[in-house]
Scaffold this motif. Structure first.
Motif, PDB file in Angstrom:
ATOM      1  N   THR A   1     -14.288  -5.289  -1.989  1.00 28.42           N
ATOM      2  CA  THR A   1     -14.051  -4.057  -2.400  1.00 28.42           C
ATOM      3  C   THR A   1     -13.866  -3.114  -1.367  1.00 28.42           C
ATOM      4  O   THR A   1     -13.951  -3.348  -0.199  1.00 28.42           O
ATOM      5  CB  THR A   1     -15.569  -3.738  -3.293  1.00 28.42           C
ATOM      6  OG1 THR A   1     -14.889  -2.486  -4.011  1.00 28.42           O
ATOM      7  CG2 THR A   1     -16.617  -3.445  -2.714  1.00 28.42           C
ATOM      8  N   ARG A   2     -13.977  -1.783  -1.442  1.00 30.39           N
ATOM      9  CA  ARG A   2     -13.937  -0.719  -0.570  1.00 30.39           C
ATOM     10  C   ARG A   2     -14.560   0.666  -0.892  1.00 30.39           C
ATOM     11  O   ARG A   2     -14.978   0.856  -1.951  1.00 30.39           O
ATOM     12  CB  ARG A   2     -12.381  -0.488  -0.484  1.00 30.39           C
ATOM     13  CG  ARG A   2     -12.085   0.095  -1.886  1.00 30.39           C
ATOM     14  CD  ARG A   2     -10.161   0.308  -1.794  1.00 30.39           C
ATOM     15  NE  ARG A   2      -9.780   0.751  -3.005  1.00 30.39           N
ATOM     16  CZ  ARG A   2      -8.518   0.958  -3.320  1.00 30.39           C
ATOM     17  NH1 ARG A   2      -7.539   0.873  -2.539  1.00 30.39           N
ATOM     18  NH2 ARG A   2      -7.970   1.509  -4.485  1.00 30.39           N
TER      19      ARG A   2
ATOM     20  N   SER B   1      -5.002  -4.530  -9.217  1.00 25.92           N
ATOM     21  CA  SER B   1      -3.756  -5.559  -8.841  1.00 25.92           C
ATOM     22  C   SER B   1      -3.141  -5.201  -7.418  1.00 25.92           C
ATOM     23  O   SER B   1      -3.147  -5.862  -6.594  1.00 25.92           O
ATOM     24  CB  SER B   1      -2.731  -5.387  -9.815  1.00 25.92           C
ATOM     25  OG  SER B   1      -3.215  -5.688 -11.252  1.00 25.92           O
ATOM     26  N   ILE B   2      -3.067  -3.844  -6.800  1.00 29.19           N
ATOM     27  CA  ILE B   2      -2.726  -3.390  -5.811  1.00 29.19           C
ATOM     28  C   ILE B   2      -3.566  -3.866  -4.901  1.00 29.19           C
ATOM     29  O   ILE B   2      -3.171  -4.560  -3.768  1.00 29.19           O
ATOM     30  CB  ILE B   2      -2.521  -1.903  -5.814  1.00 29.19           C
ATOM     31  CG1 ILE B   2      -1.334  -1.506  -6.728  1.00 29.19           C
ATOM     32  CG2 ILE B   2      -2.176  -1.351  -4.560  1.00 29.19           C
ATOM     33  CD1 ILE B   2      -1.401  -0.044  -7.202  1.00 29.19           C
ATOM     34  N   PHE B   3      -4.828  -3.630  -5.061  1.00 25.12           N
ATOM     35  CA  PHE B   3      -5.824  -4.080  -3.948  1.00 25.12           C
ATOM     36  C   PHE B   3      -6.032  -5.566  -3.773  1.00 25.12           C
ATOM     37  O   PHE B   3      -5.925  -5.917  -2.571  1.00 25.12           O
ATOM     38  CB  PHE B   3      -7.114  -3.579  -4.583  1.00 25.12           C
ATOM     39  CG  PHE B   3      -8.203  -3.572  -3.361  1.00 25.12           C
ATOM     40  CD1 PHE B   3      -8.242  -3.299  -1.895  1.00 25.12           C
ATOM     41  CD2 PHE B   3      -9.513  -4.110  -3.832  1.00 25.12           C
ATOM     42  CE1 PHE B   3      -9.154  -3.535  -1.343  1.00 25.12           C
ATOM     43  CE2 PHE B   3     -10.734  -4.280  -2.864  1.00 25.12           C
ATOM     44  CZ  PHE B   3     -10.345  -3.889  -1.537  1.00 25.12           C
TER      45      PHE B   3
ATOM     46  N   PRO C   1       0.869  -1.169   0.005  1.00 27.49           N
ATOM     47  CA  PRO C   1       0.219   0.192  -0.090  1.00 27.49           C
ATOM     48  C   PRO C   1       0.856   1.218   0.100  1.00 27.49           C
ATOM     49  O   PRO C   1       0.191   2.250  -0.634  1.00 27.49           O
ATOM     50  CB  PRO C   1      -0.805  -0.052   1.303  1.00 27.49           C
ATOM     51  CG  PRO C   1      -0.768  -1.427   1.612  1.00 27.49           C
ATOM     52  CD  PRO C   1       0.249  -2.037   1.126  1.00 27.49           C
ATOM     53  N   ALA C   2       2.025   1.315   0.489  1.00 20.93           N
ATOM     54  CA  ALA C   2       2.914   2.530   0.708  1.00 20.93           C
ATOM     55  C   ALA C   2       3.641   2.726  -0.400  1.00 20.93           C
ATOM     56  O   ALA C   2       3.535   3.984  -0.871  1.00 20.93           O
ATOM     57  CB  ALA C   2       3.725   2.167   1.804  1.00 20.93           C
TER      58      ALA C   2
ATOM     59  N   GLY D   1     -14.685 -16.190  -4.887  1.00 18.97           N
ATOM     60  CA  GLY D   1     -14.712 -14.746  -4.528  1.00 18.97           C
ATOM     61  C   GLY D   1     -13.897 -13.785  -5.517  1.00 18.97           C
ATOM     62  O   GLY D   1     -12.937 -14.396  -6.277  1.00 18.97           O
ATOM     63  N   ASP D   2     -14.137 -12.584  -5.638  1.00 21.22           N
ATOM     64  CA  ASP D   2     -13.506 -11.307  -6.463  1.00 21.22           C
ATOM     65  C   ASP D   2     -13.260 -10.539  -5.650  1.00 21.22           C
ATOM     66  O   ASP D   2     -13.907 -10.114  -4.694  1.00 21.22           O
ATOM     67  CB  ASP D   2     -14.284 -11.208  -7.457  1.00 21.22           C
ATOM     68  CG  ASP D   2     -13.682 -11.608  -9.102  1.00 21.22           C
ATOM     69  OD1 ASP D   2     -12.732 -12.035  -9.329  1.00 21.22           O
ATOM     70  OD2 ASP D   2     -14.403 -11.157  -9.964  1.00 21.22           O
ATOM     71  N   ILE D   3     -11.897  -9.951  -6.059  1.00 19.77           N
ATOM     72  CA  ILE D   3     -11.473  -8.578  -5.293  1.00 19.77           C
ATOM     73  C   ILE D   3     -11.417  -7.522  -6.412  1.00 19.77           C
ATOM     74  O   ILE D   3     -10.826  -7.728  -7.259  1.00 19.77           O
ATOM     75  CB  ILE D   3     -10.084  -8.984  -4.592  1.00 19.77           C
ATOM     76  CG1 ILE D   3      -9.962 -10.008  -3.826  1.00 19.77           C
ATOM     77  CG2 ILE D   3      -9.743  -7.722  -4.148  1.00 19.77           C
ATOM     78  CD1 ILE D   3      -8.632 -10.693  -3.480  1.00 19.77           C
ATOM     79  N   LYS D   4     -12.421  -6.650  -5.963  1.00 21.57           N
ATOM     80  CA  LYS D   4     -12.315  -5.385  -7.157  1.00 21.57           C
ATOM     81  C   LYS D   4     -12.216  -4.056  -6.496  1.00 21.57           C
ATOM     82  O   LYS D   4     -13.043  -3.889  -5.488  1.00 21.57           O
ATOM     83  CB  LYS D   4     -13.832  -5.586  -7.805  1.00 21.57           C
ATOM     84  CG  LYS D   4     -14.133  -6.938  -8.628  1.00 21.57           C
ATOM     85  CD  LYS D   4     -14.315  -6.635  -9.939  1.00 21.57           C
ATOM     86  CE  LYS D   4     -14.352  -8.088 -10.577  1.00 21.57           C
ATOM     87  NZ  LYS D   4     -13.093  -8.713 -10.782  1.00 21.57           N
TER      88      LYS D   4
END
Lengths: 101, 276
Positions: free
Chosen positions: B198-199, B133-135, B84-85, B174-177
């Motif tokens: 997600t966020r 991709s980062i997430f 994240p940084a 599951g999916d991360i989006k």
């Protein structure tokens, strides 16, 4: 476009985070997506005057004479007193729901 | 210079938003964002004439950006211990390379409105890919640290990046989006996975709050009380577990940390990890 203007636009693009949606914005956007996916019903009135068809003007849809515009389609309505022809049907292609322009 | 032919069904409103995207998307209303997402979908079929070849925008992006940059970008992310940084600087570095490449010969994008649309298309998809991709890697590492058993796809393997789901656990897919990509995909409803991580942005604390959107059956697997809400009020009900309807499907929205606790509890009770 002027390269400096384009550079400035690019720097603005780099500086922001398009993902920074608040919870309320996220759910409102989903609601907007839902709204656009729901089929919209528009009623039009068709007059037959001396054998000619004519749509009544409507604020909801562009209509002129016997022509309607729906999305990117121009629909021309013809009137006929003949029996429908057998074995000939206009194919209907599935397509995404689009807003009426 | 390339010759671009935009999708004929693109409306004037969509073209205007595409030309405003790079410089001022932060001023877009939510309605304009949805229109912009529609425009990017339609642009995939627009074409660009390059020498003797005609490519769709999507093929142009795949050939000159994704094929060339994505593997190296993913490798750099994996090499970082604090993703994240460090990731935003890596993402920006690649974006600068892409922008410089596309503005030079033989492409010289951005000199006409049509080529600026192609430039916007490429930079939009690059940002979407990079942020996603980062997430995703951040979530994989966090779940591993928490002790959750799951089977992730490997972002470093190109074919796996296009797999229908990003991970499996408790026999669920599951999916991360990242947020905007989740909204992009939500337009192609029905969603195909059991849950989506997600966020949302918390403006008061200036940080992201991770959430999980689950189908009702997926939520029942890990269990718990929910409160019902329509979509427009759902945000105000968080951090309670919210049950809502989207396009006539019932969904449950839960904060990521609570979801992790419940998955861990379920796994400790002995539910096996799905091995595809």
């Amino acid at each position: 476009m002027n390269p400096k203007t384009l550079d400035a636009k690019f720097e603005a693009y780099l500086a922001r985070d398009d993902d920074a949606l608040l919870g309320s914005q996220f759910f409102e956007t989903l609601a907007e997506i839902e709204k656009r996916r729901t089929p919209q019903t528009i009623e039009v009135t068709l007059h037959v005057v001396e054998g000619q068809v004519k749509f009544e003007p409507s604020p909801q849809i562009r209509a002129q004479g016997n022509v309607l515009w729906v999305g990117d389609k121009r629909i021309v309505v013809q009137m006929s007193t003949d029996e429908p022809r057998q074995g000939h049907q206009t194919p209907i292609r599935p397509h995404k729901t689009r807003d009426i322009q | 210079m390339v010759a671009v032919e935009l999708t004929q069904t693109l409306t004037d409103a969509q073209k205007t938003l595409l030309l405003r995207y790079l410089g001022e998307a932060e001023r877009f209303s939510l309605t304009e964002w949805v229109t912009l997402l529609e425009a990017f979908t339609m642009l995939a079929e627009a074409t660009v004439q390059l020498n003797q070849q005609r490519l769709t925008f999507q093929a142009f992006y795949d050939r000159f950006i994704d094929d060339v940059k994505s593997d190296a970008f993913i490798a750099e992310l994996y090499a970082e211990t604090d993703v994240p940084a460090r990731a935003p600087a890596i993402q920006a570095g690649y974006a600068r390379e892409i922008f410089a490449q596309l503005c030079c010969e033989p492409f010289t994008l951005g000199k006409t409105p049509e080529t600026e649309c192609l430039l916007a298309y490429c930079l939009y998809w690059w940002a979407s890919f990079a942020r996603g991709s980062i997430f995703e890697l951040t979530i994989f590492r966090d779940m591993t640290e928490t002790g959750i058993q799951f089977t992730p796809h490997d972002l470093r393997v190109r074919a796996e990046r296009f797999s229908p789901c990003d991970l499996t656990l408790l026999n669920m897919t599951g999916d991360i989006k990242n947020t905007t990509y989740f909204l992009y995909v939500a337009r192609s409803f029905p969603l195909t996975c059991d849950f989506y991580i997600t966020r949302l942005y918390d403006v008061q604390n200036r940080c992201y709050v991770r959430i999980v959107v689950l189908t009702e059956p997926a939520w029942h697997r890990i269990n718990g009380e929910t409160v019902s809400s329509d979509l427009m009020q759902a945000a105000s009900k968080l951090p309670q577990v919210v049950s809502t309807t989207f396009l006539e499907y019932r969904f449950v929205i839960v904060e990521y940390n609570l979801w992790k606790q419940k998955v861990l509890q379920r796994q400790q009770l002995g539910e096996s990890v799905h091995e595809p």
